[in-house]
Design an enzyme around this catalytic site. Structure first.
Site, PDB file in Angstrom:
ATOM      1  CG  ASP A  37      29.938  40.741  31.721  1.00 38.50           C
ATOM      2  OD1 ASP A  37      28.900  41.011  31.080  1.00 38.50           O
ATOM      3  OD2 ASP A  37      29.938  40.031  32.748  1.00 38.50           O
ATOM      4  CG  MET A  39      32.396  46.148  30.992  1.00 39.72           C
ATOM      5  SD  MET A  39      32.522  46.258  32.778  1.00 39.72           S
ATOM      6  CE  MET A  39      31.487  44.865  33.264  1.00 39.72           C
ATOM      7  CG  HIS A  68      26.686  41.952  28.239  1.00 36.22           C
ATOM      8  ND1 HIS A  68      26.457  42.057  29.591  1.00 36.22           N
ATOM      9  CD2 HIS A  68      26.056  43.026  27.684  1.00 36.22           C
ATOM     10  CE1 HIS A  68      25.739  43.133  29.841  1.00 36.22           C
ATOM     11  NE2 HIS A  68      25.495  43.750  28.713  1.00 36.22           N
ATOM     12  CG  MET A  70      27.931  46.173  29.032  1.00 42.64           C
ATOM     13  SD  MET A  70      28.347  45.511  30.659  1.00 42.64           S
ATOM     14  CE  MET A  70      29.250  44.045  30.183  1.00 42.64           C
ATOM     15  CG  ASP A 193      24.245  40.156  33.005  1.00 44.00           C
ATOM     16  OD1 ASP A 193      24.793  39.571  33.953  1.00 44.00           O
ATOM     17  OD2 ASP A 193      24.873  40.797  32.131  1.00 44.00           O
TER      18      ASP A 193
HETATM   19  C1  DX5 Z   1      27.487  43.711  34.786  1.00 37.83           C
HETATM   20  C2  DX5 Z   1      27.734  42.490  33.937  1.00 37.83           C
HETATM   21  C3  DX5 Z   1      27.247  41.232  34.569  1.00 37.83           C
HETATM   22  C4  DX5 Z   1      28.014  40.896  35.816  1.00 37.83           C
HETATM   23  C5  DX5 Z   1      27.177  40.065  36.725  1.00 37.83           C
HETATM   24  O1  DX5 Z   1      27.910  44.824  34.094  1.00 37.83           O
HETATM   25  O2  DX5 Z   1      27.082  42.614  32.689  1.00 37.83           O
HETATM   26  O3  DX5 Z   1      27.292  40.158  33.640  1.00 37.83           O
HETATM   27  O4  DX5 Z   1      29.202  40.219  35.522  1.00 37.83           O
HETATM   28  O5  DX5 Z   1      27.806  39.954  37.972  1.00 37.83           O
HETATM   29  P1  DX5 Z   1      27.016  39.386  39.241  1.00 37.83           P
HETATM   30  O6  DX5 Z   1      26.430  38.058  38.855  1.00 37.83           O
HETATM   31  O7  DX5 Z   1      28.063  39.298  40.315  1.00 37.83           O
HETATM   32  O8  DX5 Z   1      25.945  40.399  39.547  1.00 37.83           O
HETATM   33 ZN    ZN Z   2      26.901  40.798  31.448  1.00 40.27          ZN
END
Ligand code: DX5
Ligand code: ZN
Length: 238
Positions: A37, A39, A68, A70, A193
């Site tokens: 992830d 960010m 991923h 973001m 997700d």
């Molecule tokens: C949220 C992320 C997810 C997150 C999921 O912004 O993209 O991938 O890590 O976390 P859980 O499984 O705890 O909801």
């Molecule tokens: Zn994610």
């Protein structure tokens, strides 16, 4: 033919002081891929990790790594994540369209759109593929299914069932209807997700997902292998 259910472990809830051991834990538990992830504190209200971590974990495992992204300008970072060793690069539709009023400015979340600029998104999807990687589009809970023609170019869709930025949030069922709708017209991977757990995962699988991404449910489990066995045992209906 229905696709087997796969589990993607998000390292957002891993212990970063011992990432190597955490990756080994994923492998031993039977996880199918790793979810990183990324960010930037702009697209989402949090800052996490970048291509450096993908590069660091790449030699430790043969598991596919999904990045991923973001981040505000994913196109600027496709090469960096591809070169770092990501196998799947997931980019948000909300980076390719007019943002709704109320989330256009800095600091306004979640970012949402009503319609995608297909050509702008296609350019980045094709770049991901030129780099030899798989391209997934990500859709926030408040954004409608708006992929249009792009479904022909992409390998998968990552449907957000929480507003991105943090782990351990509550599952948003609004994702399920979009998954059902998408599954009717899309044969590729559909991943979910956010807020995946024992209660929500059967609903997601029934709606049509074949990949379950999880951070807290997996890394918070006393017996992570049991979690993976449970999730992979869910019966796809498609
Ligand atoms: C949220 C992320 C997810 C997150 C999921 O912004 O993209 O991938 O890590 O976390 P859980 O499984 O705890 O909801
Ligand atoms: Zn994610």
């Amino acid at each position: 033919m229905s696709k087997p259910i796969q589990v993607s472990a998000s390292i957002l809830c891993a212990d970063f002081t011992k990432l190597g051991e955490e990756i080994k834990k994923c492998e031993d538990a039977g996880v199918d891929m790793l979810h990183v992830d990324v960010m930037d504190g702009h697209f989402v209200p949090n800052i996490s990790i970048g291509a450096l971590i993908v590069e660091a974990i790449r030699p430790l495992t043969k598991l596919p790594i999904e990045s991923h992204l973001m981040i505000e300008k994913p196109g600027d970072y496709i090469d960096a994540f591809a070169d770092a060793g990501a196998d799947i690069i997931s980019i948000h539709v909300e980076c390719y369209g007019q943002r709704r009023e109320g989330c256009r400015e800095y600091g306004q979340y979640p970012k949402e759109i009503d319609a995608i600029d297909v050509e702008a998104a296609r350019k980045d999807v094709l770049r991901i593929k030129e780099k030899g990687k798989r391209a997934f589009m990500v859709i926030n809970p408040g954004t409608p299914l708006c992929l249009g023609d792009l479904v022909k170019d992409i390998d998968g869709v990552l449907m957000m069932s929480v507003n991105p930025g943090f782990s351990k949030q509550k599952f948003m069922p609004v994702a399920l209807g979009k998954i059902q709708e998408l599954r009717k017209v899309f044969d590729g991977d559909i991943s979910i997700d956010g807020g995946v757990n024992a209660e929500t995962s059967p609903q997601a699988v029934e709606a049509g997902v074949n990949i379950l991404a999880t951070a807290s449910y997996f890394f918070g489990a006393e017996d992570p292998a049991k979690v993976v066995t449970y999730l992979k045992g869910l019966q796809p209906v498609h």
